[in-house]
Design an enzyme around this catalytic site. Structure first.
Site, PDB file in Angstrom:
ATOM      1  CD  GLU A   1      39.098  28.828  32.903  1.00  0.00           C
ATOM      2  OE1 GLU A   1      40.137  29.495  32.969  1.00  0.00           O
ATOM      3  OE2 GLU A   1      38.985  27.818  32.188  1.00  0.00           O
TER       4      GLU A   1
ATOM      5  CG  HIS B   1      38.099  23.686  31.499  1.00  0.00           C
ATOM      6  ND1 HIS B   1      38.675  23.422  32.718  1.00  0.00           N
ATOM      7  CD2 HIS B   1      38.804  24.708  30.964  1.00  0.00           C
ATOM      8  CE1 HIS B   1      39.683  24.257  32.912  1.00  0.00           C
ATOM      9  NE2 HIS B   1      39.780  25.057  31.856  1.00  0.00           N
TER      10      HIS B   1
ATOM     11  CD  GLN C   1      43.189  24.091  29.968  1.00  0.00           C
ATOM     12  OE1 GLN C   1      43.176  25.200  30.503  1.00  0.00           O
ATOM     13  NE2 GLN C   1      43.821  23.856  28.800  1.00  0.00           N
TER      14      GLN C   1
ATOM     15  NE  ARG D   1      49.734  22.034  28.308  1.00  0.00           N
ATOM     16  CZ  ARG D   1      50.990  22.354  28.555  1.00  0.00           C
ATOM     17  NH1 ARG D   1      51.816  21.443  29.035  1.00  0.00           N
ATOM     18  NH2 ARG D   1      51.426  23.575  28.317  1.00  0.00           N
TER      19      ARG D   1
ATOM     20  CG  HIS E   1      42.321  25.951  35.622  1.00  0.00           C
ATOM     21  ND1 HIS E   1      43.527  25.913  34.955  1.00  0.00           N
ATOM     22  CD2 HIS E   1      41.403  26.366  34.718  1.00  0.00           C
ATOM     23  CE1 HIS E   1      43.347  26.293  33.708  1.00  0.00           C
ATOM     24  NE2 HIS E   1      42.060  26.565  33.531  1.00  0.00           N
TER      25      HIS E   1
END
Length: 326
Positions: free
Chosen positions: A114, A171, A95, A191, A97
């Site tokens: 993150e 990642h 995936q 995804r 972000h």
């Protein structure tokens, strides 16, 4: 007297989850494959509730709006961070972000940078981290051909490792990993590849997001260079994992406390988030002591300026939100 905010976790069913959060943290889990513990969350998909004290029963997102003094009268409209514990019983989807600009335009929420502290990893555990495409055209071609073997980079990980995942990074956690995640408060995931898994509830393969992925993946991939710094305090350690300017939205550090009592204060932000991932001890605010046990999660609000933490083989991960991107 100002009080810390101890929070009740929220648990999320995931196709790749398991039951390890009960085994490792003694959490009372609902039925199913529990992949995520949303430990400190004000996100509408799973807000945490204050467990005790004058704000008992109040959700963190409500407290953010009603009592801004607890957070230093923030400029942000939403609580900016989300702390999770992830149990990867199986591989997560590969995936990416989006950053703030893309997420706000297309999803109406924050982007998602993150990081992971690897609490426990099986032997030979690895993650997907980055890709091998050198141009946007090469990325598009490899995705359309499903050439995952040559596109995706793998990185071995072990217990105690730390991984920083900026927005735009391809990642995935893989099976056999338990990790604490500190992230921007966002639930937007695109995804890229999901191993052709079928959602039990729908009977269909889970949705992929190739267009959004191609629009948000950083090309070429350049791994961020961490500068982890360790400060020894008697027998204990304070380990700085990531902070601005490398991480523009948060700073994360670890406390490894052995037979010491550390005097602490806010570092870069107005309030501090803590999660206990090993050991036991206590938090002291003025003359009041609060028990710290495995799996405890709490916020030291802006109304508390100094506090102490002590314990025996006590290990915490802490984070603070930093100034939002202008």
């Amino acid at each position: 007297m100002p009080v810390p905010l101890f929070l009740e976790p929220v648990f999320q069913n995931k196709i790749w989850g398991g039951r390890k959060l009960a085994q490792e943290f003694n959490y009372q889990l609902p039925a199913g494959k529990i992949g995520e513990c949303w430990a400190i969350s004000a996100h509408p998909h799973g807000p945490s509730k204050v467990m005790s004290g004058p704000y008992a029963g109040v959700y963190l997102n409500e407290l953010w709006r009603s009592n801004p003094e607890l957070f230093g009268y923030p400029q942000e409209q939403v609580f900016p961070l989300l702390t999770k514990i992830l149990d990867a019983e199986a591989n997560l989807s590969v995936q990416v972000h989006p950053d703030n600009a893309y997420a706000l335009e297309h999803e109406g929420e924050l982007g998602k940078t993150e990081c992971w502290y690897i609490i426990k990893a099986d032997p030979q555990a690895c993650i997907i981290y980055g890709h091998n495409a050198q141009t946007q055209e090469q990325l598009t071609k490899m995705i359309s051909q499903g050439d995952w073997q040559h596109l995706l980079k793998k990185l071995p990980v072990k217990t105690g490792d730390f991984v920083f995942v900026p927005s735009g990074t391809v990642h995935a956690l893989n099976k056999g990993i338990l990790a604490l995640e500190t992230q921007q408060s966002s639930d937007t995931t695109y995804r890229l590849y999901d191993y052709d898994r079928v959602d039990i509830q729908t009977g269909q393969k889970r949705q992929l997001h190739w267009r959004q992925s191609e629009e948000t993946i950083n090309v070429p991939f350049i791994a961020p260079q961490l500068q982890i710094e360790t400060q020894k305090v008697q027998h204990s350690k304070i380990i700085s994992y990531v902070k601005p300017p490398l991480s523009p939205y948060f700073a994360v550090w670890g406390l490894e406390i052995t037979d010491d009592c550390l005097s602490l204060e806010h570092q870069l932000g107005a309030y501090t988030l803590y999660s206990v991932i090993a050991g036991e001890g206590y938090l002291q605010v003025e003359n009041q002591k609060y028990t710290l046990s495995l799996g405890s999660h709490f916020i030291i609000p802006a109304t508390i300026t100094h506090w102490k933490i002590a314990g025996l083989k006590l290990h915490l991960i802490a984070s603070e939100a930093t100034e939002p991107e202008q």
